[in-house]
Design an enzyme around this catalytic site. Structure first.
Site, PDB file in Angstrom:
ATOM      1  N   ARG A  33       0.797  -1.220   0.000  1.00  0.00           N
ATOM      2  CA  ARG A  33       0.000   0.000   0.000  1.00  0.00           C
ATOM      3  C   ARG A  33       0.837   1.280   0.000  1.00  0.00           C
ATOM      4  O   ARG A  33       0.314   2.366  -0.232  1.00  0.00           O
ATOM      5  CB  ARG A  33      -0.967  -0.006   1.197  1.00  0.00           C
ATOM      6  CG  ARG A  33      -2.222  -0.834   0.924  1.00  0.00           C
ATOM      7  CD  ARG A  33      -3.099  -0.955   2.144  1.00  0.00           C
ATOM      8  NE  ARG A  33      -2.507  -1.859   3.134  1.00  0.00           N
ATOM      9  CZ  ARG A  33      -2.954  -1.984   4.390  1.00  0.00           C
ATOM     10  NH1 ARG A  33      -3.953  -1.252   4.803  1.00  0.00           N
ATOM     11  NH2 ARG A  33      -2.381  -2.841   5.224  1.00  0.00           N
ATOM     12  N   THR A  99       2.232 -14.389  10.246  1.00  0.00           N
ATOM     13  CA  THR A  99       3.061 -13.933  11.374  1.00  0.00           C
ATOM     14  C   THR A  99       3.529 -15.115  12.241  1.00  0.00           C
ATOM     15  O   THR A  99       4.617 -15.070  12.810  1.00  0.00           O
ATOM     16  CB  THR A  99       2.260 -12.942  12.244  1.00  0.00           C
ATOM     17  OG1 THR A  99       0.952 -13.483  12.494  1.00  0.00           O
ATOM     18  CG2 THR A  99       2.103 -11.601  11.556  1.00  0.00           C
ATOM     19  N   ASP A 127       7.229  -1.954  11.462  1.00  0.00           N
ATOM     20  CA  ASP A 127       6.535  -0.762  10.948  1.00  0.00           C
ATOM     21  C   ASP A 127       5.674  -0.057  11.993  1.00  0.00           C
ATOM     22  O   ASP A 127       4.643   0.517  11.671  1.00  0.00           O
ATOM     23  CB  ASP A 127       5.691  -1.132   9.730  1.00  0.00           C
ATOM     24  CG  ASP A 127       4.578  -2.126  10.073  1.00  0.00           C
ATOM     25  OD1 ASP A 127       4.583  -2.664  11.189  1.00  0.00           O
ATOM     26  OD2 ASP A 127       3.704  -2.360   9.218  1.00  0.00           O
ATOM     27  N   ASN A 252       0.866   1.891   7.028  1.00  0.00           N
ATOM     28  CA  ASN A 252       0.656   1.013   5.886  1.00  0.00           C
ATOM     29  C   ASN A 252       0.682   1.761   4.562  1.00  0.00           C
ATOM     30  O   ASN A 252       1.033   1.195   3.542  1.00  0.00           O
ATOM     31  CB  ASN A 252      -0.681   0.271   6.029  1.00  0.00           C
ATOM     32  CG  ASN A 252      -0.628  -0.701   7.192  1.00  0.00           C
ATOM     33  OD1 ASN A 252       0.279  -1.518   7.275  1.00  0.00           O
ATOM     34  ND2 ASN A 252      -1.581  -0.588   8.102  1.00  0.00           N
TER      35      ASN A 252
HETATM   36  C1  UD1 Z   1      -1.547  -8.486  12.420  1.00  0.00           C
HETATM   37  C2  UD1 Z   1      -2.256  -9.343  13.476  1.00  0.00           C
HETATM   38  C3  UD1 Z   1      -3.468  -8.594  13.978  1.00  0.00           C
HETATM   39  C4  UD1 Z   1      -3.054  -7.270  14.548  1.00  0.00           C
HETATM   40  C5  UD1 Z   1      -2.259  -6.471  13.512  1.00  0.00           C
HETATM   41  C6  UD1 Z   1      -1.686  -5.240  14.152  1.00  0.00           C
HETATM   42  C7  UD1 Z   1      -1.850 -11.683  12.886  1.00  0.00           C
HETATM   43  C8  UD1 Z   1      -2.428 -12.888  12.275  1.00  0.00           C
HETATM   44  N1  UD1 Z   1      -2.633 -10.592  12.878  1.00  0.00           N
HETATM   45  O1  UD1 Z   1      -2.442  -8.349  11.346  1.00  0.00           O
HETATM   46  O2  UD1 Z   1      -4.120  -9.361  14.976  1.00  0.00           O
HETATM   47  O3  UD1 Z   1      -4.177  -6.534  14.958  1.00  0.00           O
HETATM   48  O4  UD1 Z   1      -1.181  -7.246  13.009  1.00  0.00           O
HETATM   49  O5  UD1 Z   1      -1.051  -4.455  13.205  1.00  0.00           O
HETATM   50  O6  UD1 Z   1      -0.747 -11.698  13.369  1.00  0.00           O
HETATM   51  N2  UD1 Z   1       4.869 -10.314   8.583  1.00  0.00           N
HETATM   52  C9  UD1 Z   1       5.903 -11.197   8.376  1.00  0.00           C
HETATM   53  N3  UD1 Z   1       5.650 -12.346   7.709  1.00  0.00           N
HETATM   54  C10 UD1 Z   1       4.437 -12.682   7.265  1.00  0.00           C
HETATM   55  C11 UD1 Z   1       3.367 -11.787   7.495  1.00  0.00           C
HETATM   56  C12 UD1 Z   1       3.614 -10.612   8.171  1.00  0.00           C
HETATM   57  O7  UD1 Z   1       7.050 -10.913   8.750  1.00  0.00           O
HETATM   58  O8  UD1 Z   1       4.287 -13.751   6.665  1.00  0.00           O
HETATM   59  C13 UD1 Z   1       5.127  -9.065   9.299  1.00  0.00           C
HETATM   60  C14 UD1 Z   1       4.814  -7.830   8.440  1.00  0.00           C
HETATM   61  O9  UD1 Z   1       5.966  -7.380   7.754  1.00  0.00           O
HETATM   62  C15 UD1 Z   1       4.355  -6.831   9.491  1.00  0.00           C
HETATM   63  C16 UD1 Z   1       3.736  -7.687  10.583  1.00  0.00           C
HETATM   64  O10 UD1 Z   1       4.260  -8.984  10.394  1.00  0.00           O
HETATM   65  O11 UD1 Z   1       5.448  -6.133  10.047  1.00  0.00           O
HETATM   66  C17 UD1 Z   1       2.236  -7.694  10.529  1.00  0.00           C
HETATM   67  O12 UD1 Z   1       1.809  -8.168   9.282  1.00  0.00           O
HETATM   68  P1  UD1 Z   1       0.460  -7.690   8.639  1.00  0.00           P
HETATM   69  O13 UD1 Z   1       0.271  -8.404   7.371  1.00  0.00           O
HETATM   70  O14 UD1 Z   1       0.417  -6.211   8.620  1.00  0.00           O
HETATM   71  O15 UD1 Z   1      -0.591  -8.254   9.703  1.00  0.00           O
HETATM   72  P2  UD1 Z   1      -2.060  -7.807   9.869  1.00  0.00           P
HETATM   73  O16 UD1 Z   1      -2.891  -8.577   8.913  1.00  0.00           O
HETATM   74  O17 UD1 Z   1      -2.151  -6.347   9.864  1.00  0.00           O
HETATM   75 MG    MG Z   2      -0.734  -4.587   9.356  1.00  0.00          MG
END
Ligand code: UD1
Ligand code: MG
Length: 515
Positions: A33, A99, A127, A252
């Site tokens: 985004r 995550t 972030d 984001n």
């Molecule tokens: C996640 C949480 C959500 C929370 C939100 C807060 C989970 C399943 N959900 O959602 O409950 O409210 O963050 O912002 O955890 N990342 C990785 N590897 C991955 C996916 C993500 O390193 O495979 C990192 C991303 O770079 C980021 C963070 O994890 O820094 C969060 O990822 P994002 O996709 O933004 O999670 P949300 O869906 O927002």
């Molecule tokens: Mg997020």
């Protein structure tokens, strides 16, 4: 311990706190985004990249290990992280998304490095730039003090859309986290959200992650599932509610990045004001986290201080001044200036409308005045370059006065050369120094001099040809013009007589040195 009225629990004393075994920073996501060729977490805010802020907060809890999980734009992110923190462990996430998987690969990598981790493992994101080390320390203190298996940092939001929701029992105990996309309408009405920042017991985390699957709306391994799993296994799961929602907010897109940047700046400016800096207009004053200011500094509207800029006591900066890596001495004034990589001595004055380029060193009580550009120049104590000129690749001694419009011609089209000017020198207007060249102590130059040869100490350098006035030239060559009429009138009115061959020679007394 959970707290529902919005304030963070008072931290336990630091002596009872054990250093976390590790902090794992998640930074593998794509950040699409932002619509940018630069990976999201490398975008700057408050003078540091977002990941730079995250590493700072992580280091603040003094973990034994610090891991950063990478995948998207892996090499650029890895290089940047290593530059900022040479001992951070980079872990590559594989094809399994989520995550939960990110934390699992980090834990496996850390276990492989130093034997199975025991104690507290903190998870945070790359972030969330406003998160402070104090908040992480309080999270760890509560987690350890209460003997929790999992402690999650939460916030109450007006608009919780997109976030995971904190599900609690009627008695307030945390049951689970439900992702927005998986939540029922009733669950979506919950305003307490998961920040994504947690403290885990390492053994509980390791074990629970083996039970996390991808059977959810996004087909990802959710770290959030660990809470329900740990609770079912009999572990204590709790939440710490953070009143300061800015600290858990991620950027984001660029709209959120700007909003977070403005809030971060507001906090930085406020901190400096409380430390004794006068900021006339906080809204138009921008200060990087890396800047250092002394008591009784005054910042005027439109001032932006970046990088390793340091300003000493009683200095006044602005208005409309942008400085990067500039060191300003006590009581100096820097007005409407754009500068980088410069040092300004105590009591010196710069501006208005001055361009200081890297390597500019201005001595105490010195001056670089209006419409001057400087680069790679050392200017001694009390020396003045007051108006209109360029000084580059030069060295100027003490108490020298450089006249208006002086230029160092430092570039021959191929190479750069140095100009060396001594102390107590007086140069007249429009002197050009054709480098390499040197001017001795106490020397003078005449107006318009083009100094191609070294000038000995105490000498006067003249290079402009003697002036010759050709009398009545206008009457002869431009008859009938307004100039001719004016000249004729002047001749009549003033009674001046001029000889056709009359000449005058230039003298040093008519040459101002523009003090
Ligand atoms: C996640 C949480 C959500 C929370 C939100 C807060 C989970 C399943 N959900 O959602 O409950 O409210 O963050 O912002 O955890 N990342 C990785 N590897 C991955 C996916 C993500 O390193 O495979 C990192 C991303 O770079 C980021 C963070 O994890 O820094 C969060 O990822 P994002 O996709 O933004 O999670 P949300 O869906 O927002
Ligand atoms: Mg997020």
């Amino acid at each position: 311990m959970s707290n529902h009225d919005g304030s963070i629990i008072a931290a336990r004393t630091d002596e009872t706190q054990e250093a976390p075994a590790a902090v794992i920073v998640l930074a593998a996501g794509a950040g699409t985004r932002m619509k940018s060729r630069t990976p999201k977490i490398l975008h700057p805010i408050g003078g540091l990249s977002m990941i730079g802020h995250a590493l700072g907060a992580a280091r603040g809890v003094q973990p034994r290990e610090l891991a950063v999980v990478v995948r998207h734009e892996r090499d650029r992110v890895a290089e940047h992280v290593t530059q900022l923190d040479t001992t951070a462990v980079l872990v590559d996430q594989d094809d399994v998304p989520g995550t939960g998987r990110a934390v699992q690969v980090a834990l496996e990598a850390l276990d492989a490095r130093s034997g199975q981790l025991t104690g507290t493992v903190v998870v945070t994101y790359g972030d969330v730039p406003l998160l402070t080390p104090e908040t992480l320390r309080e999270l760890v203190a509560v987690h350890q003090g209460d003997g929790n298996a999992v402690t999650v940092l939460t916030a109450l939001l007006e608009d919780p859309t997109g976030y995971g929701r904190i599900q609690r029992h009627d008695d307030g105990t945390v049951v689970a986290i439900v992702e927005h996309k998986d939540a029922s309408p009733e669950q979506r009405a919950i305003r307490e959200v998961n920040s994504g920042i947690y403290a885990f017991d390492a053994a509980v985390l390791r074990d629970a992650l083996t039970r996390v699957d991808t059977a959810n709306a996004q087909g990802e391994m959710y770290l959030t599932d660990v809470l329900a799993i740990a609770r079912t296994a009999g572990g204590r799961v709790a939440a710490v509610v953070l009143a300061d929602r800015w600290q858990v907010e991620g950027a984001n897109d660029r709209v959120q990045l700007a909003a977070l940047g403005a809030e971060l700046n507001r906090r930085i400016v406020e901190r400096w004001m409380l430390a004794g800096v006068s900021v006339v207009d906080p809204a138009s004053t921008w200060i990087d986290t890396t800047v250092v200011l002394d008591e009784d500094v005054t910042l005027l509207p439109g001032t932006a201080l970046h990088g390793r800029t340091v300003v000493a006591r009683d200095a006044v900066v602005g208005p409309d001044t942008s400085l990067t890596d500039v060191v300003i001495g006590e009581g100096a004034h820097v007005v409407r200036t754009h500068g980088s990589g410069a040092r300004i001595g105590a009591g010196a004055s710069v501006g208005p409308f001055t361009y200081l380029r890297p390597g500019t060193v201005l001595g105490e009580e010195g001056k670089i005045g209006a419409f001057y550009e400087t680069k790679n120049v050392t200017i001694g104590r009390g020396s003045k370059l007051s108006h209109l000129g360029y000084a580059g690749d030069a060295e100027i001694g003490e108490y020298t006065n450089i006249g208006c419009g002086n230029i160092t011609a430092n570039y021959d089209g191929v190479n750069k050369h140095r100009t060396v000017i001594g102390s107590h020198v007086r140069t007249s207007s429009n002197t050009v120094f054709v480098a390499p060249v040197s001017v001795g102590d106490g020397a003078y130059t005449g107006a318009g001099a083009v100094v191609r040869k070294d000038v000995p100490a105490g000498a006067l350098a003249l290079s402009v040809a003697p002036q010759r006035n050709i009398a009545d030239w206008v009457a002869g060559k431009r008859p009938g013009t307004a100039a001719a009429t004016a000249a004729a009138d002047a001749g009549t009115d003033t009674g001046t007589t001029q000889t056709p061959t009359g000449t005058t020679s230039s003298t040093t007394t008519e040459e101002s040195t523009n003090a």
